[in-house]
Motif scaffolding. Structure first.
Motif, PDB file in Angstrom:
ATOM      1  N   PRO A  53       0.799  -1.235   0.000  1.00  0.00           N
ATOM      2  CA  PRO A  53       0.000   0.000   0.000  1.00  0.00           C
ATOM      3  C   PRO A  53       0.826   1.277   0.000  1.00  0.00           C
ATOM      4  O   PRO A  53       0.281   2.372   0.061  1.00  0.00           O
ATOM      5  N   SER A  54       2.161   1.168  -0.096  1.00  0.00           N
ATOM      6  CA  SER A  54       3.024   2.340   0.088  1.00  0.00           C
ATOM      7  C   SER A  54       2.843   3.391  -1.000  1.00  0.00           C
ATOM      8  O   SER A  54       3.243   4.545  -0.809  1.00  0.00           O
ATOM      9  N   ALA A  55       2.251   3.011  -2.139  1.00  0.00           N
ATOM     10  CA  ALA A  55       2.044   3.978  -3.226  1.00  0.00           C
ATOM     11  C   ALA A  55       0.931   4.971  -2.906  1.00  0.00           C
ATOM     12  O   ALA A  55       0.825   6.008  -3.566  1.00  0.00           O
ATOM     13  N   PHE A  56       0.122   4.672  -1.893  1.00  0.00           N
ATOM     14  CA  PHE A  56      -1.025   5.521  -1.569  1.00  0.00           C
ATOM     15  C   PHE A  56      -0.690   6.450  -0.405  1.00  0.00           C
ATOM     16  O   PHE A  56      -0.185   5.997   0.634  1.00  0.00           O
ATOM     17  N   PRO A  57      -0.956   7.755  -0.548  1.00  0.00           N
ATOM     18  CA  PRO A  57      -0.564   8.730   0.478  1.00  0.00           C
ATOM     19  C   PRO A  57      -1.086   8.423   1.872  1.00  0.00           C
ATOM     20  O   PRO A  57      -0.388   8.695   2.862  1.00  0.00           O
ATOM     21  N   CYS A  58      -2.270   7.831   1.975  1.00  0.00           N
ATOM     22  CA  CYS A  58      -2.824   7.577   3.309  1.00  0.00           C
ATOM     23  C   CYS A  58      -2.039   6.501   4.063  1.00  0.00           C
ATOM     24  O   CYS A  58      -2.151   6.379   5.277  1.00  0.00           O
ATOM     25  N   PHE A  59      -1.225   5.735   3.348  1.00  0.00           N
ATOM     26  CA  PHE A  59      -0.444   4.668   3.970  1.00  0.00           C
ATOM     27  C   PHE A  59       1.039   5.021   4.087  1.00  0.00           C
ATOM     28  O   PHE A  59       1.878   4.136   4.184  1.00  0.00           O
ATOM     29  N   ARG A  60       1.368   6.290   4.088  1.00  0.00           N
ATOM     30  CA  ARG A  60       2.778   6.682   4.183  1.00  0.00           C
ATOM     31  C   ARG A  60       3.363   6.265   5.531  1.00  0.00           C
ATOM     32  O   ARG A  60       2.683   6.299   6.562  1.00  0.00           O
ATOM     33  N   THR A  61       4.634   5.888   5.512  1.00  0.00           N
ATOM     34  CA  THR A  61       5.291   5.477   6.750  1.00  0.00           C
ATOM     35  C   THR A  61       5.462   6.662   7.700  1.00  0.00           C
ATOM     36  O   THR A  61       5.247   7.831   7.334  1.00  0.00           O
ATOM     37  N   THR A  62       5.879   6.352   8.914  1.00  0.00           N
ATOM     38  CA  THR A  62       6.053   7.381   9.933  1.00  0.00           C
ATOM     39  C   THR A  62       7.313   8.216   9.682  1.00  0.00           C
ATOM     40  O   THR A  62       8.330   7.709   9.194  1.00  0.00           O
ATOM     41  N   CYS A  63       7.266   9.485  10.077  1.00  0.00           N
ATOM     42  CA  CYS A  63       8.436  10.361   9.931  1.00  0.00           C
ATOM     43  C   CYS A  63       9.580   9.890  10.824  1.00  0.00           C
ATOM     44  O   CYS A  63      10.755  10.186  10.540  1.00  0.00           O
ATOM     45  N   ILE A  64       9.268   9.163  11.892  1.00  0.00           N
ATOM     46  CA  ILE A  64      10.317   8.593  12.746  1.00  0.00           C
ATOM     47  C   ILE A  64      11.231   7.689  11.922  1.00  0.00           C
ATOM     48  O   ILE A  64      12.470   7.756  12.018  1.00  0.00           O
ATOM     49  N   ALA A  65      10.612   6.850  11.085  1.00  0.00           N
ATOM     50  CA  ALA A  65      11.396   5.932  10.255  1.00  0.00           C
ATOM     51  C   ALA A  65      12.177   6.687   9.191  1.00  0.00           C
ATOM     52  O   ALA A  65      13.360   6.403   8.944  1.00  0.00           O
ATOM     53  N   GLU A  66      11.539   7.660   8.563  1.00  0.00           N
ATOM     54  CA  GLU A  66      12.223   8.434   7.524  1.00  0.00           C
ATOM     55  C   GLU A  66      13.419   9.182   8.104  1.00  0.00           C
ATOM     56  O   GLU A  66      14.519   9.178   7.522  1.00  0.00           O
ATOM     57  N   ASP A  67      13.217   9.831   9.239  1.00  0.00           N
ATOM     58  CA  ASP A  67      14.310  10.588   9.861  1.00  0.00           C
ATOM     59  C   ASP A  67      15.437   9.659  10.326  1.00  0.00           C
ATOM     60  O   ASP A  67      16.620  10.036  10.265  1.00  0.00           O
ATOM     61  N   ALA A  68      15.067   8.470  10.773  1.00  0.00           N
ATOM     62  CA  ALA A  68      16.094   7.523  11.225  1.00  0.00           C
ATOM     63  C   ALA A  68      16.995   7.111  10.063  1.00  0.00           C
ATOM     64  O   ALA A  68      18.227   6.988  10.236  1.00  0.00           O
ATOM     65  N   ILE A  69      16.406   6.913   8.885  1.00  0.00           N
ATOM     66  CA  ILE A  69      17.196   6.566   7.701  1.00  0.00           C
ATOM     67  C   ILE A  69      18.146   7.715   7.334  1.00  0.00           C
ATOM     68  O   ILE A  69      19.336   7.511   7.078  1.00  0.00           O
ATOM     69  N   VAL A  70      17.605   8.929   7.326  1.00  0.00           N
ATOM     70  CA  VAL A  70      18.420  10.100   6.972  1.00  0.00           C
ATOM     71  C   VAL A  70      19.558  10.281   7.970  1.00  0.00           C
ATOM     72  O   VAL A  70      20.717  10.500   7.586  1.00  0.00           O
ATOM     73  N   ASP A  71      19.248  10.169   9.254  1.00  0.00           N
ATOM     74  CA  ASP A  71      20.272  10.358  10.286  1.00  0.00           C
ATOM     75  C   ASP A  71      21.359   9.289  10.184  1.00  0.00           C
ATOM     76  O   ASP A  71      22.553   9.590  10.342  1.00  0.00           O
ATOM     77  N   ALA A  72      20.940   8.048   9.935  1.00  0.00           N
ATOM     78  CA  ALA A  72      21.923   6.968   9.812  1.00  0.00           C
ATOM     79  C   ALA A  72      22.843   7.207   8.620  1.00  0.00           C
ATOM     80  O   ALA A  72      24.058   7.010   8.700  1.00  0.00           O
ATOM     81  N   LEU A  73      22.266   7.659   7.519  1.00  0.00           N
ATOM     82  CA  LEU A  73      23.056   7.910   6.312  1.00  0.00           C
ATOM     83  C   LEU A  73      24.022   9.071   6.527  1.00  0.00           C
ATOM     84  O   LEU A  73      25.211   8.990   6.197  1.00  0.00           O
ATOM     85  N   LYS A  74      23.531  10.150   7.112  1.00  0.00           N
ATOM     86  CA  LYS A  74      24.366  11.335   7.303  1.00  0.00           C
ATOM     87  C   LYS A  74      25.439  11.150   8.377  1.00  0.00           C
ATOM     88  O   LYS A  74      26.433  11.885   8.400  1.00  0.00           O
ATOM     89  N   SER A  75      25.258  10.177   9.240  1.00  0.00           N
ATOM     90  CA  SER A  75      26.240   9.964  10.307  1.00  0.00           C
ATOM     91  C   SER A  75      27.581   9.463   9.776  1.00  0.00           C
ATOM     92  O   SER A  75      28.600   9.575  10.449  1.00  0.00           O
ATOM     93  N   ILE A 251      10.138  -5.220   8.692  1.00  0.00           N
ATOM     94  CA  ILE A 251       9.425  -3.957   8.916  1.00  0.00           C
ATOM     95  C   ILE A 251       8.574  -3.590   7.701  1.00  0.00           C
ATOM     96  O   ILE A 251       7.879  -2.585   7.721  1.00  0.00           O
ATOM     97  N   SER A 252       8.601  -4.402   6.663  1.00  0.00           N
ATOM     98  CA  SER A 252       7.981  -4.061   5.379  1.00  0.00           C
ATOM     99  C   SER A 252       6.515  -3.684   5.486  1.00  0.00           C
ATOM    100  O   SER A 252       6.079  -2.670   4.928  1.00  0.00           O
ATOM    101  N   LYS A 253       5.738  -4.496   6.183  1.00  0.00           N
ATOM    102  CA  LYS A 253       4.284  -4.326   6.180  1.00  0.00           C
ATOM    103  C   LYS A 253       3.809  -3.385   7.287  1.00  0.00           C
ATOM    104  O   LYS A 253       3.024  -2.465   7.041  1.00  0.00           O
ATOM    105  N   ARG A 254       4.276  -3.609   8.507  1.00  0.00           N
ATOM    106  CA  ARG A 254       3.774  -2.808   9.623  1.00  0.00           C
ATOM    107  C   ARG A 254       4.195  -1.354   9.501  1.00  0.00           C
ATOM    108  O   ARG A 254       3.462  -0.447   9.891  1.00  0.00           O
ATOM    109  N   TRP A 255       5.389  -1.126   8.937  1.00  0.00           N
ATOM    110  CA  TRP A 255       5.873   0.246   8.742  1.00  0.00           C
ATOM    111  C   TRP A 255       5.625   0.749   7.307  1.00  0.00           C
ATOM    112  O   TRP A 255       5.995   1.867   6.980  1.00  0.00           O
ATOM    113  N   ILE A 256       5.024  -0.057   6.458  1.00  0.00           N
ATOM    114  CA  ILE A 256       4.664   0.311   5.065  1.00  0.00           C
ATOM    115  C   ILE A 256       5.906   0.722   4.265  1.00  0.00           C
ATOM    116  O   ILE A 256       5.934   1.745   3.585  1.00  0.00           O
TER     117      ILE A 256
END
Length: 420
Positions: A53-75, A251-256
């Motif tokens: 369902p990730s293609a649909f805006p209502c099922f977007r993942t949490t910003c916590i997960a997005e920020d964690a990816i960015v922080d890990a990459l930038k570290s 984490i694929s399904k529960r975190w979309i």
């Protein structure tokens, strides 16, 4: 010889096992349906065949997960190769995450990080595969097990799930199927493709049956905690003291975020049977020969698992609950398909085709091919998951698309209805 050159010394591997394995995957079947679309149809495609369902805006993942990816990459801490079993912080975080629901404690050494749940399946079946061995797989089920078994020296023996009993495992059939060469039973909970959620009591019965036979349980729990009915989710690992359990998740399904490709293979085995039998060492050997998940995504796992807010999970579960209510109600209003039970988990519902009410429709594959061509609606035929003349319908899509797609399906059925 061509143009004076030596004949080429290579050709494609067209082995029957490889071709069969590819054809029976969900992706293989869906690709066939996609090729049958009418390119002149201007209406949007309705993807009832996919569990994404990730293609649909209502099922977007949490910003916590997005920020964690960015922080890990930038570290810049995670630009390196990872250990083949996964980096220690990720393994520790996964163990802590699963320990919340277990009566004993996993350690990081019990956890192996994988490229999504699919690699966890591949490693598990590779470890168990040997000439003459067989594995018990549910019907209907997730066909990737059959696909991997076909190239892993594993015979597949199917046991039925019982639609009249909430798609429970037919335990008598399981005992009858097993012999001295049976190595494991696969349990998918919450269920793909049926949307069932097994009770504590039924899972305990499965564990006791596996113990009686002397086999391990492979617990496919990729839809863990995505439940919205009366039956609470229970980890199969809760019964690890009865029977050794290899738990597969991600984490694929529960975190979309299925495209992030982070999963795990976990030994829930407080008695150490898997270690003593050499299974754990074989898992490590398999991982030494395979690709690893991206290190920076592994680096984000502790933040994702530990700090995702409960309201995000509640939002996703509520979206799924509303979607399944709508989907089930619309199916009930369509006399050409029948649903034996309302799903309580995952993202799918199984519905039986009433072919006696339809003309010029031979079977479920014919239905899905014509539906794709005439209505631009993709539905997975039941034969792809082991149940001929049924349909697997995904309800985890945008509400307006769900309504539109179910309406198109009903129009299609009415157009192909037998004349009275």
């Amino acid at each position: 010889m061509e143009n004076g050159s030596k004949k080429w010394g290579f050709e494609a591997n067209n082995s029957k096992a490889l071709m069969t394995a590819s054809a029976i995957t969900v992706r293989g079947v869906l690709n066939t349906l996609m090729a049958n679309l009418n390119k002149q149809d201007q209406r949007p495609l309705i993807p009832f065949g996919y569990g994404d369902p990730s293609a649909f805006p209502c099922f977007r993942t949490t910003c916590i997960a997005e920020d964690a990816i960015v922080d890990a990459l930038k570290s810049a801490k995670y630009n390196c190769y990872a250990p083949t079993v996964g980096i220690l912080p990720a393994r520790r975080a996964i163990a802590d995450h699963l320990n919340r629901d277990l009566p004993f404690k996993l350690s990081p050494d019990d956890v192996f990080v994988t490229l999504g749940c699919t690699q966890a399946i591949e490693v598990t079946l590779t470890v168990l595969g040997r000439p003459g061995a067989n594995i018990l797989v549910p019907r209907p089920g997730f066909p990737y097990y059959e696909a991997v078994a076909a190239i892993s020296n594993l015979e597949v023996r199917h046991f039925d799930l019982l639609p009249g009993k909430g798609w429970e495992v037919d335990l008598e059939a399981v005992e009858a199927l097993a012999d001295d060469n049976t190595v494991a039973i696969v349990v998918i909970n919450p269920g793909n493709p049926c949307g069932n959620v097994y009770s504590y009591g039924h899972l305990k019965q499965i564990a006791e049956t596996a113990r009686k036979i002397g086999i391990m349980v492979i617990a496919d729990e990729v839809y863990a905690h995505l439940t919205f009915g009366r039956t609470p989710y229970v980890q199969m690992g809760s019964f690890g003291s009865i029977v050794p359990v290899l738990s597969l998740g991600s984490i694929s399904k529960r975190w979309i975020v299925p495209g992030w490709r982070i999963g795990w293979l976990v030994a829930a085995d407080p008695n150490g049977i898997l270690q003593k039998s050499g299974v754990i060492d074989s898992i490590v050997s398999c991982l030494n020969l395979s690709a690893d998940p991206a290190t920076f995504i592994q680096g984000a796992i502790p933040e994702i698992l530990e700090n995702t807010k409960k309201d995000f999970f509640l939002k996703i579960v509520n979206l799924l609950r509303e979607a399944v209510d709508k989907c089930y109600d619309r199916i009930q209003q369509n006399p050409y398909i029948t649903c034996p039970m309302k799903p309580e988990g995952s993202m799918f519902v199984m519905a039986k085709l009433n072919l006696s009410l339809l003309e010029d429709i031979k079977d479920d594959m014919d239905f899905c091919l014509k539906l794709a061509k005439e209505e631009s609606v993709i539905v997975l035929p039941g034969i792809a998951v082991g149940l001929k003349n049924w349909l697997r319908i995904t309800f985890a899509i945008e509400p307006s698309s769900l309504e539109d797609g179910l309406g198109r399906m009903k129009s299609f059925c009415e157009r192909h209805a037998k004349k009275q």
